[in-house]
Design a protein around this motif. Structure first.
Motif, mmCIF file in Angstrom:
data_model
loop_
_atom_site.group_PDB
_atom_site.id
_atom_site.type_symbol
_atom_site.label_atom_id
_atom_site.label_comp_id
_atom_site.label_asym_id
_atom_site.label_seq_id
_atom_site.Cartn_x
_atom_site.Cartn_y
_atom_site.Cartn_z
ATOM 1 N N THR A 141 -32.768 7.054 -1.302
ATOM 2 C CA THR A 141 -31.679 7.838 -0.729
ATOM 3 C C THR A 141 -30.451 6.975 -0.476
ATOM 4 O OG1 THR A 141 -33.201 9.391 0.325
ATOM 5 C CG2 THR A 141 -31.002 9.239 1.250
ATOM 6 N N PHE A 142 -30.679 5.771 0.022
ATOM 7 C CA PHE A 142 -29.545 4.907 0.352
ATOM 8 C C PHE A 142 -28.855 4.368 -0.903
ATOM 9 C CE2 PHE A 142 -27.669 0.773 1.206
ATOM 10 C CZ PHE A 142 -26.861 1.040 2.296
ATOM 11 N N PHE A 143 -29.621 3.818 -1.827
ATOM 12 C CA PHE A 143 -29.012 3.099 -2.943
ATOM 13 C C PHE A 143 -28.529 4.030 -4.060
ATOM 14 C CE2 PHE A 143 -31.551 -0.270 -0.975
ATOM 15 C CZ PHE A 143 -30.601 -1.274 -0.884
ATOM 16 N N VAL A 144 -29.264 5.112 -4.335
ATOM 17 C CA VAL A 144 -28.878 5.985 -5.444
ATOM 18 C C VAL A 144 -27.533 6.649 -5.188
ATOM 19 C CG1 VAL A 144 -29.472 8.105 -6.674
ATOM 20 C CG2 VAL A 144 -31.222 6.380 -6.259
ATOM 21 N N PHE A 145 -27.304 7.116 -3.977
ATOM 22 C CA PHE A 145 -26.054 7.807 -3.688
ATOM 23 C C PHE A 145 -24.847 6.880 -3.796
ATOM 24 C CE2 PHE A 145 -28.513 11.069 -1.041
ATOM 25 C CZ PHE A 145 -28.574 11.930 -2.125
ATOM 26 N N ARG A 146 -25.063 5.591 -3.596
ATOM 27 C CA ARG A 146 -23.947 4.654 -3.699
ATOM 28 C C ARG A 146 -23.585 4.313 -5.137
ATOM 29 N NH1 ARG A 146 -25.574 4.856 1.065
ATOM 30 N NH2 ARG A 146 -24.355 4.158 2.860
ATOM 31 N N LEU A 147 -24.352 4.866 -6.074
ATOM 32 C CA LEU A 147 -23.984 4.728 -7.482
ATOM 33 C C LEU A 147 -23.014 5.813 -7.929
ATOM 34 C CD1 LEU A 147 -27.502 3.918 -9.025
ATOM 35 C CD2 LEU A 147 -25.694 2.303 -8.397
ATOM 36 N N LEU A 148 -22.796 6.821 -7.067
ATOM 37 C CA LEU A 148 -21.882 7.892 -7.422
ATOM 38 C C LEU A 148 -20.452 7.374 -7.517
ATOM 39 C CD1 LEU A 148 -23.207 10.761 -5.098
ATOM 40 C CD2 LEU A 148 -23.539 10.542 -7.559
ATOM 41 N N PRO A 149 -19.667 7.882 -8.467
ATOM 42 C CA PRO A 149 -18.272 7.440 -8.577
ATOM 43 C C PRO A 149 -17.442 7.978 -7.414
ATOM 44 C CG PRO A 149 -18.705 9.250 -10.095
ATOM 45 C CD PRO A 149 -20.031 8.870 -9.500
ATOM 46 N N GLY A 150 -16.375 7.289 -7.125
ATOM 47 C CA GLY A 150 -15.474 7.751 -6.076
ATOM 48 C C GLY A 150 -15.522 6.869 -4.842
ATOM 49 N N ASP A 151 -14.401 6.750 -4.197
ATOM 50 C CA ASP A 151 -14.264 5.987 -2.957
ATOM 51 C C ASP A 151 -14.115 6.986 -1.821
ATOM 52 O OD1 ASP A 151 -13.637 4.408 -0.831
ATOM 53 O OD2 ASP A 151 -11.999 3.330 -1.803
ATOM 54 N N PRO A 152 -15.094 7.071 -0.910
ATOM 55 C CA PRO A 152 -15.004 8.078 0.157
ATOM 56 C C PRO A 152 -13.772 7.905 1.028
ATOM 57 C CG PRO A 152 -16.793 6.521 0.573
ATOM 58 C CD PRO A 152 -16.338 6.299 -0.829
ATOM 59 N N VAL A 153 -13.340 6.659 1.271
ATOM 60 C CA VAL A 153 -12.187 6.441 2.133
ATOM 61 C C VAL A 153 -10.910 6.956 1.462
ATOM 62 C CG1 VAL A 153 -10.767 4.693 3.265
ATOM 63 C CG2 VAL A 153 -13.258 4.483 3.275
ATOM 64 N N ARG A 154 -10.740 6.659 0.174
ATOM 65 C CA ARG A 154 -9.551 7.143 -0.531
ATOM 66 C C ARG A 154 -9.560 8.672 -0.646
ATOM 67 N NH1 ARG A 154 -6.206 3.557 -2.728
ATOM 68 N NH2 ARG A 154 -6.888 1.393 -2.938
ATOM 69 N N ASN A 155 -10.730 9.240 -0.873
ATOM 70 C CA ASN A 155 -10.806 10.702 -0.973
ATOM 71 C C ASN A 155 -10.468 11.368 0.355
ATOM 72 O OD1 ASN A 155 -11.538 10.528 -3.644
ATOM 73 N ND2 ASN A 155 -13.729 10.668 -3.255
ATOM 74 N N LEU A 156 -10.932 10.760 1.448
ATOM 75 C CA LEU A 156 -10.627 11.324 2.761
ATOM 76 C C LEU A 156 -9.162 11.145 3.125
ATOM 77 C CD1 LEU A 156 -13.772 10.108 4.749
ATOM 78 C CD2 LEU A 156 -13.231 12.457 4.124
ATOM 79 N N ALA A 157 -8.523 10.137 2.524
ATOM 80 C CA ALA A 157 -7.122 9.853 2.863
ATOM 81 C C ALA A 157 -6.137 10.594 1.982
ATOM 82 C CB ALA A 157 -6.877 8.347 2.748
ATOM 83 N N GLN A 158 -6.610 11.428 1.101
ATOM 84 C CA GLN A 158 -5.708 12.147 0.212
ATOM 85 C C GLN A 158 -4.736 13.013 1.013
ATOM 86 O OE1 GLN A 158 -7.995 14.357 -2.652
ATOM 87 N NE2 GLN A 158 -8.492 12.551 -3.873
ATOM 88 N N GLY A 159 -3.453 12.869 0.684
ATOM 89 C CA GLY A 159 -2.422 13.648 1.359
ATOM 90 C C GLY A 159 -1.981 13.080 2.688
ATOM 91 N N ARG A 160 -2.481 11.882 3.052
ATOM 92 C CA ARG A 160 -2.143 11.319 4.365
ATOM 93 C C ARG A 160 -1.251 10.072 4.243
ATOM 94 N NH1 ARG A 160 -7.910 10.668 7.125
ATOM 95 N NH2 ARG A 160 -6.613 9.670 8.728
#
Length: 351
Positions: free
Chosen positions: A50-69
C-alpha cells in the motif's frame, strides 16, 4: 427399517462409523489459528504494498494541490515539509506503519481532515449500495443456479446461463453508462425514468418520501452491480448442484419414492450450497470497498468514489487509508470463509 431420510444421506456421512475419527475442538482451533496467522502475514504484505505502490503513481500531490494558488517554490517546499514528503522514503514508511498500528491513518492532503473521519462518512452509502446489491445478486444467483442445475440441459438452463455469462463479460463502466443513457437520460421513445447522480435529490423531502428518493437513486447503480456479479453465484450453484445430482444418495432417495421437490430442497440443495456460502463470505469483504467504477459513474458518495478522488490528486494518505480498509476486509472475510467451510463440510474436516 431405513427411513427415506436416512437413505438420502450423502455417502460420506453414511460411511462414518463409531470407530471413525471425529474432529476435535482442538483441531478446529488449530486450523483457525493457522488461517489467522496467514491473514496477519497477508495484512503485513498489504501494508508494504500500500505504501510503496501508490508512490509510483505519476504526479506531485503538492503541485496539484497548489493549482490556481500561485505558490512560490519556497512555499511549495514548506508545504512538502508540512506533509512530511521531504523525509526519506524509509522514514515515511516507518511512520506510516507506526501510525497504522495506532489506528491513525493520517490526515487527507486535499480535505485536510482525518482519513478515518472521511471513511466513516462514506462507509454508510457504500454499505447501503453494495450490501443491497450483494443480497439481490446472491438471491437471484442461487435461485437461477438451483433451477438450472436441477434441470441441466433444459431451455431455462441454457438461457439463464447464457444471459449471466453475457452480462458478466461486459465491462462494468460500459454497462453502467448504457443503463444511465437508456433509463436515466432517456433515448428515443424511452424517457429517463431514474435519477443517476448522487444519493439524493437536491430538494430531498423528509420522512418516508426521503427513503423513496434514496431508493430511486439506488436503482441504476444497484442494477449495474447485480448484473455484473450475480453470474458468479449462478454458475457456482449450478455446478455444485449438477455434481450433487449424480451422487448415490440422490438416486437412492428417488428410488425410495421421495418427491422430486423434497429431494432437491431437503438434500441436494443444502449440500450444494457449501461452495456458494464460501463465495458469499468472500464477496462480503468487497462490500466494504463497494465498486469504484460504479460509484464513480453514478457519483455515489461512497468509499469507491472517495478512493477515485484520492487517486486524482494523488492524496497518498487517503489512498492508503481507503485501500487498506478494503483489503483488510477482504482478507478477514476470506479467512472466515475458510474457517466456516471447514466447520460446515465434514469431508473437509476429516481430510
Amino acid at each position: 427399517m431405513t427411513t427415506p431420510l436416512e437413505a438420502a444421506e450423502p455417502a460420506a456421512v453414511q460411511a462414518a462409523g463409531p470407530g471413525d475419527e471425529r474432529p476435535t475442538s482442538r483441531g478446529a482451533l488449530r486450523y483457525a489459528l493457522s488461517k489467522a496467522g496467514g491473514a496477519l502475514f497477508s495484512i503485513a504484505m498489504v501494508l508494504v504494498g500500500t505504501f510503496f505502490v501508490f508512490r509510483l503513481l505519476p504526479g506531485d500531490p503538492v503541485r496539484n494541490l497548489a493549482q490556481g494558488r500561485n505558490m512560490t517554490p519556497s512555499q511549495l517546499d514548506m508545504e512538502r515539509r508540512r506533509l512530511g514528503l521531504d523525509q526519506p522514503l524509509l522514514d515515511q514508511f516507518i511512520d506510516f506503519v507506526g501510525d497504522t498500528l495506532r489506528l491513525d491513518l493520517g490526515t487527507s492532503y486535499e480535505y485536510k481532515r482525518p482519513v478515518l473521519d472521511l471513511i466513516g462518512e462514506r462507509l454508510g452509502p457504500t454499505l447501503l449500495l453494495a450490501g443491497t446489491g450483494l443480497v439481490i445478486a446472491v438471491s437471484l444467483g442461487i435461485w437461477q443456479g438451483t433451477r438450472a442445475g436441477w434441470r441441466h440441459g433444459s431451455r431455462f438452463d441454457r438461457l439463464s446461463t447464457g444471459a449471466s455469462l453475457l452480462l458478466w463479460s461486459m465491462p462494468t463502466f460500459w454497462l453502467g453508462l448504457l443503463l444511465m443513457m437508456v433509463f436515466g437520460v432517456g433515448i428515443g421513445p424511452i424517457p429517463g425514468i431514474f435519477p443517476f447522480r448522487g444519493i439524493e435529490s437536491v430538494d430531498a423531502p423528509d420522512g418516508f418520501a426521503y427513503v423513496l428518493d434514496v431508493a430511486s437513486h439506488m436503482v441504476l447503480p444497484c442494477l449495474t452491480l447485480v448484473a455484473v456479479v450475480y453470474a458468479q453465484y449462478l454458475l457456482v450453484m449450478r455446478s455444485s448442484l449438477i455434481e450433487e445430482v449424480s451422487q448415490d444418495y440422490v438416486t437412492v432417495a428417488r428410488a425410495k419414492g421421495l418427491r422430486d421437490d423434497d429431494v432437491r430442497r431437503r438434500h441436494a440443495v443444502p449440500n450444494a450450497l457449501l461452495p456458494t456460502v464460501t463465495l458469499v463470505f468472500m464477496r462480503i469483504g468487497f462490500v466494504v470497498g463497494g465498486a469504484v467504477t460504479v460509484e464513480t459513474i453514478y457519483t455515489w458518495p461512497g468509499l469507491g468514489q472517495l478512493f477515485y478522488e484520492a487517486i486524482k490528486v494523488p492524496d497518498f494518505t487517503l489512498m492508503q487509508g481507503t485501500f487498506l480498509l478494503i483489503t483488510v476486509a477482504v482478507i478477514v472475510m476470506n479467512t472466515l470463509a475458510d474457517v466456516v467451510y471447514h466447520l460446515l463440510d465434514p469431508r473437509v474436516r476429516s481430510a
